[in-house]
Design a protein around this motif. Structure first.
Motif, mmCIF file in Angstrom:
data_model
loop_
_atom_site.group_PDB
_atom_site.id
_atom_site.type_symbol
_atom_site.label_atom_id
_atom_site.label_comp_id
_atom_site.label_asym_id
_atom_site.label_seq_id
_atom_site.Cartn_x
_atom_site.Cartn_y
_atom_site.Cartn_z
ATOM 1 N N SER A 1 -45.237 26.023 3.162
ATOM 2 C CA SER A 1 -44.488 24.914 2.692
ATOM 3 C C SER A 1 -43.486 24.648 4.225
ATOM 4 C CB SER A 1 -44.100 24.790 1.532
ATOM 5 O OG SER A 1 -43.210 25.792 1.524
ATOM 6 N N PHE A 2 -44.281 25.785 4.821
ATOM 7 C CA PHE A 2 -42.954 25.824 6.506
ATOM 8 C C PHE A 2 -43.221 24.978 7.333
ATOM 9 C CE2 PHE A 2 -39.876 29.831 5.068
ATOM 10 C CZ PHE A 2 -39.883 29.204 3.991
ATOM 11 N N MET B 1 -36.431 31.853 10.151
ATOM 12 C CA MET B 1 -35.326 31.117 10.992
ATOM 13 C C MET B 1 -34.226 31.105 11.515
ATOM 14 S SD MET B 1 -35.652 28.347 8.354
ATOM 15 C CE MET B 1 -34.249 27.050 7.860
ATOM 16 N N ALA B 2 -32.810 32.516 11.725
ATOM 17 C CA ALA B 2 -32.554 32.770 12.800
ATOM 18 C C ALA B 2 -33.367 32.785 14.041
ATOM 19 C CB ALA B 2 -31.807 34.063 12.447
ATOM 20 N N ARG C 1 -28.359 27.770 4.613
ATOM 21 C CA ARG C 1 -27.772 28.976 3.938
ATOM 22 C C ARG C 1 -27.459 29.802 5.204
ATOM 23 N NH1 ARG C 1 -32.251 32.248 1.118
ATOM 24 N NH2 ARG C 1 -31.269 34.082 1.903
ATOM 25 N N SER D 1 -27.231 33.178 6.578
ATOM 26 C CA SER D 1 -28.726 33.638 6.465
ATOM 27 C C SER D 1 -29.362 33.493 7.551
ATOM 28 C CB SER D 1 -29.458 34.872 5.975
ATOM 29 O OG SER D 1 -30.119 34.023 4.833
ATOM 30 N N PHE D 2 -29.885 32.082 7.649
ATOM 31 C CA PHE D 2 -30.447 31.285 8.744
ATOM 32 C C PHE D 2 -30.368 30.763 10.027
ATOM 33 C CE2 PHE D 2 -32.856 28.604 4.872
ATOM 34 C CZ PHE D 2 -33.153 29.706 4.548
ATOM 35 N N VAL D 3 -28.691 31.077 10.314
ATOM 36 C CA VAL D 3 -27.973 30.723 11.637
ATOM 37 C C VAL D 3 -27.854 32.604 11.901
ATOM 38 C CG1 VAL D 3 -26.098 31.069 12.788
ATOM 39 C CG2 VAL D 3 -25.947 29.228 10.291
ATOM 40 N N PRO D 4 -28.924 32.891 13.288
ATOM 41 C CA PRO D 4 -28.698 33.989 13.438
ATOM 42 C C PRO D 4 -27.074 34.642 14.285
ATOM 43 C CG PRO D 4 -29.825 31.940 15.796
ATOM 44 C CD PRO D 4 -28.462 31.760 14.834
ATOM 45 N N ALA D 5 -27.150 36.116 13.773
ATOM 46 C CA ALA D 5 -26.086 36.433 13.893
ATOM 47 C C ALA D 5 -25.592 37.164 15.041
ATOM 48 C CB ALA D 5 -25.976 37.973 13.264
ATOM 49 N N TRP E 1 -24.593 32.387 -1.964
ATOM 50 C CA TRP E 1 -25.371 32.372 -2.507
ATOM 51 C C TRP E 1 -25.679 33.051 -3.304
ATOM 52 C CZ3 TRP E 1 -28.936 28.911 -0.461
ATOM 53 C CH2 TRP E 1 -30.167 28.889 -0.437
ATOM 54 N N LYS F 1 -28.360 30.969 -6.182
ATOM 55 C CA LYS F 1 -29.850 31.540 -6.729
ATOM 56 C C LYS F 1 -29.341 31.497 -8.167
ATOM 57 C CE LYS F 1 -30.373 35.458 -5.051
ATOM 58 N NZ LYS F 1 -30.947 36.918 -4.367
ATOM 59 N N GLU G 1 -35.854 24.656 -3.190
ATOM 60 C CA GLU G 1 -36.674 25.069 -2.300
ATOM 61 C C GLU G 1 -37.677 24.257 -1.264
ATOM 62 O OE1 GLU G 1 -39.896 27.106 -3.701
ATOM 63 O OE2 GLU G 1 -39.152 29.045 -4.654
ATOM 64 N N ILE H 1 -35.355 23.251 1.790
ATOM 65 C CA ILE H 1 -35.487 24.424 2.428
ATOM 66 C C ILE H 1 -36.782 23.965 3.060
ATOM 67 C CG2 ILE H 1 -35.508 27.784 3.087
ATOM 68 C CD1 ILE H 1 -32.855 27.053 1.319
ATOM 69 N N ALA H 2 -37.501 23.744 2.924
ATOM 70 C CA ALA H 2 -39.013 24.010 3.209
ATOM 71 C C ALA H 2 -39.526 22.605 4.038
ATOM 72 C CB ALA H 2 -40.296 23.704 1.948
#
Lengths: 227, 227
Positions: free
Chosen positions: A64-65, A112-113, B62, B64-68, B87, B91, B105, B108-109
């Motif tokens: 689904s991505f 994702m990142a 979310r 964690s989807f952003v690059p550290a 989060w 969940k 879901e 995000i997809a």
DNA sequence: CGTGACCTTGACATTTCTCAATAATGGTGG
DNA sequence: CCACCATTATTGAGAAATGTCAAGGTCACG
């Protein structure tokens, strides 16, 4: 590890150039890359293809991505093993195994990142910076340090794959790589392999180096804990 | 809907230009956009910023989807309401409520798929195609059809935001928009609002139109069922 | 009204693309 | 094992797109 997944998944052994369908009978599907490498690409009508992601061992892909109604493909670029199973099954297994759940979450978050960084790379970096970025990424993800400052890694991807990943055309990419070689940053290496002569100099060419390191580390740590 | 989330979340009311931290005391955080709009951007050292995503009501982010380790920001571009919570809490709530789980879901997809399309847009489309793509996307996601073939929508994003989203510079974007106006595709509308005179002609300019429609539909259906 | 942010437009610079020719590589069959 | 062929990679010259810089206009808000 992940013995339960190993039992449920069908193990696809792919040869170079082979493509994989995204779903089994229209159900959402999960893919775990075990060895080798694949490219996920997208071709909008009337435009050159765009490689969206380079998939390496440890990566997870969920059907689904991938945009529906787009001409997308998943293609092995060398001998590759992929585990495939229904996403619902994988989710159920993750429900029983926190280690697996954590692995999936971490892997998907890392991708994702990486995707966000890829957008910044394509959107804002010059050709040379883009090339330095993907080489640094590959070196971090699949490189084996040799002598001081030198890193070698397999390069299963063709010039075209890398060019399509970076939104460049192969001619321009070739020119840039020649430039890096004449700067002494890359070695003139055999086909399907890349040797970075000077990792620091390469990293200095890409503004994304610190972020790539951070993503790779955060993705590797839990995987190691899981082992 | 999502009464349980409403109880647990802190409701952030943001003014134009306000930025939000990505995490509450270093824990992974979820954001639900309730109204308004935000941009998620990333600035690699020495390069112009890149807008990674335009967030609209219904979107989920979310941390964690952003690059550290990257200079990333989440900024409201108009009066905006965001629900924020850990989060892990989200969940847990999703575990008790399949409708919520499905909403998360699916959302995000859809964003992941949109991200892939965004990569293809930046990497492979011409300036005019990119602009047509983002306008079509916004029309689909937030547009309200007026008379035949005409769609209007709020445009809280500045020229700079859109340019940074598309990997163009604002001057080039401005020229392209002027071109679309002189072709009769866009109306000369008030500030912070866009009126598309001819939706079909706009969609014809972007190779991504069918994919955008598919993503928007697939994201909207479950959300409606959930309502 | 005045001020600052945002937008538009022109002229020119730069990067990347396109097209074409040539070279290298790797697989295949004799 | 070698010769051949298809694919992939390199390189040059010129074209096209986009970026840069600068000037001026428009709008919202105090």
């Amino acid at each position: 590890m992940f013995a339960a997944v190993a039992i449920q998944a069908s193990k696809l052994r792919l040869r170079r150039g082979q493509t994989v369908d995204f779903s089994i009978d229209d159900r959402e599907t999960g893919f775990l890359i075990r060895s080798g490498a694949l490219v996920l690409d997208l071709t909008l009508p009337g435009t050159p293809r765009q490689v969206v992601d380079l998939l390496l061992p440890g990566d997870v892909l969920r059907s689904s991505f991938v945009p529906a109604d787009a001409n997308a493909r998943l293609t092995a670029v060398c001998a590759t093993e992929v585990w495939r199973l229904r996403w619902s099954v994988l989710k159920a297994l993750a429900g029983d195994d926190p280690t697996l759940a954590d692995f999936l979450e971490t892997s998907i978050a890392a991708q994702m990142a990486r995707q966000a960084l890829h957008i910044a790379t394509i959107g804002r970096l010059t050709g040379e910076q883009r090339v330095a970025t993907v080489l640094t990424d590959l070196a971090l993800r699949s490189g084996i340090p040799a002598t001081a400052g030198e890193v070698g890694f397999n390069m299963p991807f063709s010039r075209r794959d890398i060019a399509d990943y970076l939104g460049l055309n192969p001619d321009t990419l070739s020119r840039i790589i020649s430039g890096l070689r004449s700067q002494g940053i890359l070695a003139r290496s055999e086909r399907r392999r890349t040797v970075v002569r000077d990792v620091r100099a390469l990293a200095a060419l890409t503004p994304a180096a610190p972020s790539l390191t951070a993503i790779t580390d955060s993705n590797r740590r839990p995987a190691v804990e899981a082992a």
